[in-house]
Write an enzyme that holds these catalytic residues in place. Structure first.
Site, PDB file in Angstrom:
ATOM      1  N   CYS A 225     -39.559 -35.925  65.632  1.00 23.53           N
ATOM      2  CA  CYS A 225     -40.498 -34.977  66.270  1.00 23.53           C
ATOM      3  C   CYS A 225     -39.814 -34.439  67.524  1.00 23.53           C
ATOM      4  O   CYS A 225     -40.238 -34.710  68.648  1.00 23.53           O
ATOM      5  CB  CYS A 225     -41.804 -35.657  66.631  1.00 23.53           C
ATOM      6  N   ALA A 226     -38.764 -33.670  67.332  1.00 20.10           N
ATOM      7  CA  ALA A 226     -37.856 -33.349  68.437  1.00 20.10           C
ATOM      8  C   ALA A 226     -38.435 -32.376  69.454  1.00 20.10           C
ATOM      9  O   ALA A 226     -37.975 -32.335  70.593  1.00 20.10           O
ATOM     10  CB  ALA A 226     -36.546 -32.798  67.877  1.00 20.10           C
ATOM     11  N   GLY A 229     -36.271 -30.634  72.134  1.00 21.48           N
ATOM     12  CA  GLY A 229     -34.992 -31.320  72.016  1.00 21.48           C
ATOM     13  C   GLY A 229     -34.533 -32.056  73.251  1.00 21.48           C
ATOM     14  O   GLY A 229     -33.362 -32.441  73.342  1.00 21.48           O
ATOM     15  N   GLY A 230     -35.424 -32.304  74.195  1.00 25.15           N
ATOM     16  CA  GLY A 230     -35.031 -33.015  75.413  1.00 25.15           C
ATOM     17  C   GLY A 230     -34.472 -34.400  75.141  1.00 25.15           C
ATOM     18  O   GLY A 230     -33.410 -34.771  75.657  1.00 25.15           O
ATOM     19  N   LYS A 231     -35.171 -35.184  74.332  1.00 22.20           N
ATOM     20  CA  LYS A 231     -34.683 -36.526  74.006  1.00 22.20           C
ATOM     21  C   LYS A 231     -33.478 -36.462  73.082  1.00 22.20           C
ATOM     22  O   LYS A 231     -32.607 -37.334  73.133  1.00 22.20           O
ATOM     23  CB  LYS A 231     -35.809 -37.363  73.399  1.00 22.20           C
ATOM     24  N   ASP A 247     -38.316 -30.999  63.513  1.00 26.04           N
ATOM     25  CA  ASP A 247     -39.703 -30.869  63.957  1.00 26.04           C
ATOM     26  C   ASP A 247     -40.465 -30.093  62.893  1.00 26.04           C
ATOM     27  O   ASP A 247     -39.945 -29.114  62.336  1.00 26.04           O
ATOM     28  CB  ASP A 247     -39.793 -30.151  65.305  1.00 26.04           C
ATOM     29  N   ASP A 274     -35.276 -30.809  53.855  1.00 28.86           N
ATOM     30  CA  ASP A 274     -33.900 -31.317  53.787  1.00 28.86           C
ATOM     31  C   ASP A 274     -33.814 -32.831  54.015  1.00 28.86           C
ATOM     32  O   ASP A 274     -32.793 -33.454  53.667  1.00 28.86           O
ATOM     33  CB  ASP A 274     -33.018 -30.640  54.848  1.00 28.86           C
ATOM     34  N   ASP A 287     -41.377 -39.134  68.681  1.00 25.28           N
ATOM     35  CA  ASP A 287     -42.155 -38.824  69.885  1.00 25.28           C
ATOM     36  C   ASP A 287     -43.332 -37.994  69.403  1.00 25.28           C
ATOM     37  O   ASP A 287     -43.278 -36.761  69.368  1.00 25.28           O
ATOM     38  CB  ASP A 287     -41.283 -38.062  70.885  1.00 25.28           C
ATOM     39  N   CYS A 340     -46.589 -39.614  74.980  1.00 28.78           N
ATOM     40  CA  CYS A 340     -46.826 -39.427  76.417  1.00 28.78           C
ATOM     41  C   CYS A 340     -48.319 -39.618  76.669  1.00 28.78           C
ATOM     42  O   CYS A 340     -48.996 -38.758  77.228  1.00 28.78           O
ATOM     43  CB  CYS A 340     -46.331 -38.068  76.905  1.00 28.78           C
TER      44      CYS A 340
END
Length: 388
Positions: A225-226, A229-231, A247, A274, A287, A340
């Site tokens: 669950c990007a 893309g911070g993590k 995502d 994919d 996340d 979060c």
């Protein structure tokens, strides 16, 4: 703009928000219509609006009405500012106070800046004292954090370069790469260190989650669950990985290729169809979508938009994500579940729900970050798949 004209602009924007507009949409619309407003004007109006959205219940009580005007009156009174000299009706200022508006409300300490049904969820999740502390913390602005890209710079070097551009920072104990910005935050996105990929905007707890993942060179890792893309980028800096970002809402990843290039990171982006053909991964990070209760200082409208039905729906989404992601983990591999959120139904209860339906899986690490640690509120549970 005069200070009073800024207040009137905030009043008009808050009326749109109360009518259902998203905060950013209302602010952007006003900025486009108000070409005369300079950067300092826009920043001041934004601060007025976000302060009132964070403290909608208490400001409405102090201002006498749940309207844009009432919220701004309440905000001024909360800050000890007499509104009468500002509410004159002159030069784009708010109209003069009516007779009823002169009456000052007495602050009611029992008021919480959460919907009533959510306050019960906070108390049952955190306990009375911690719930009260968290609710008070959510009334304030969140600090601005930076993550130092350790593949390009040390923390001390990043601080030096940032300082040259007027951005003053100090290290934060939440993560070894975390800096908290003390001055110059509005200059970050146009600064050389940011544009060159030395630093990224990322909360300290979000960085701490990545540090807790025990990433090792050569691992195959999926950020399931990007989002933006911070993590993903933080993981790319932590070890030499075969790294895939995914995502379900593909548009959230549209900026990741450019950000990865700037950071010097190698990331493959995968569409949902994919994933099954890509084999299994040593670690899958989820996340998951959640209430966002740990980050409501940054996105305060979330607490007013959330309903009991949506909260229940989010929990079902979380469960389905965990079930789908578990199928992509190698035997003996790790499924890392993060939110979060400060709320038990999205965190430990969700982990228990997963374990009830997936025999052989076990928990080898959990951690909760709270607002009083200076970061956003986050939860992490690391679940180990059964061996082959």
């Amino acid at each position: 703009m005069t200070p009073a004209a800024r207040l009137q602009a905030a009043i008009e924007i808050l009326e749109q928000i109360l009518d259902g507009s998203a905060v950013e949409q209302a602010l952007t619309g006003w900025a486009r219509r108000s070409r005369y407003a300079g950067s300092k004007d826009r920043a001041a109006v934004r601060d007025h609006v976000f302060s009132s959205v964070r403290q909608m219940n208490s400001h409405a009580a102090l201002g006498g009405a749940r309207t844009g005007r009432g919220l701004i009156l309440g905000a001024l009174r909360s800050g000890g500012v007499d509104p009468e000299p500002l509410f004159t009706g002159e030069r784009h200022a708010p109209a003069a106070l009516s007779e009823g508006e002169f009456e000052r409300a007495v602050p009611d300490l029992s008021i919480v800046d959460l919907p009533e049904w959510l306050w019960g969820a906070f108390q049952s999740s955190l306990g009375a004292d911690k719930a009260h502390d968290a609710e008070l913390a959510l009334r304030d602005r969140a600090p601005v954090f930076l993550r130092v890209n350790s593949t390009k710079a040390s923390v001390s070097h990043a601080q030096e370069v940032l300082a040259e551009g007027g951005i003053e920072t100090v290290p934060h104990p939440s993560a070894s790469t975390a800096l908290i910005v003390e001055r110059g935050e509005r200059a970050i996105r146009n600064s050389r260190p940011y544009l060159d990929g030395l630093v990224e905007l990322q909360d300290g707890a979000s960085q701490a989650i990545v540090e807790r993942l025990n990433l090792q060179n050569g691992m195959r890792v999926l950020d399931y669950c990007a989002g933006g893309g911070g993590k993903t980028l933080a993981m790319a800096a932590a070890a030499r990985l075969e790294l895939v970002a995914h995502d379900a809402a593909e548009q959230r990843l549209r900026d990741l290729p450019e950000r990865a290039k700037r950071a010097g990171a190698k990331v493959k982006i995968a569409k949902t169809h994919d994933l099954k053909s890509m084999g299994r991964f040593d670690l899958v990070l989820c996340d998951a979508p959640c209430s966002g209760s740990g980050s409501w200082r940054r996105a305060p409208e979330g607490k007013w938009r959330l309903t009991p039905d949506r909260f229940a729906e989010l929990q079902d989404i979380q469960a389905s994500i965990l079930a789908a992601a578990a199928q992509l983990v190698k035997p003996g591999g790790v499924l890392s579940y993060a939110t979060c959120s400060l709320l038990v139904p999205e965190n430990s209860a969700q982990v228990d729900r997963f374990l009830d339906h997936h025999p052989g899986w076990s928990v080898h690490d959990t951690h909760q970050w709270f607002l009083d640690e200076g970061t956003d509120g986050f939860f992490l549970a690391q679940l180990q798949a059964p061996a082959a």
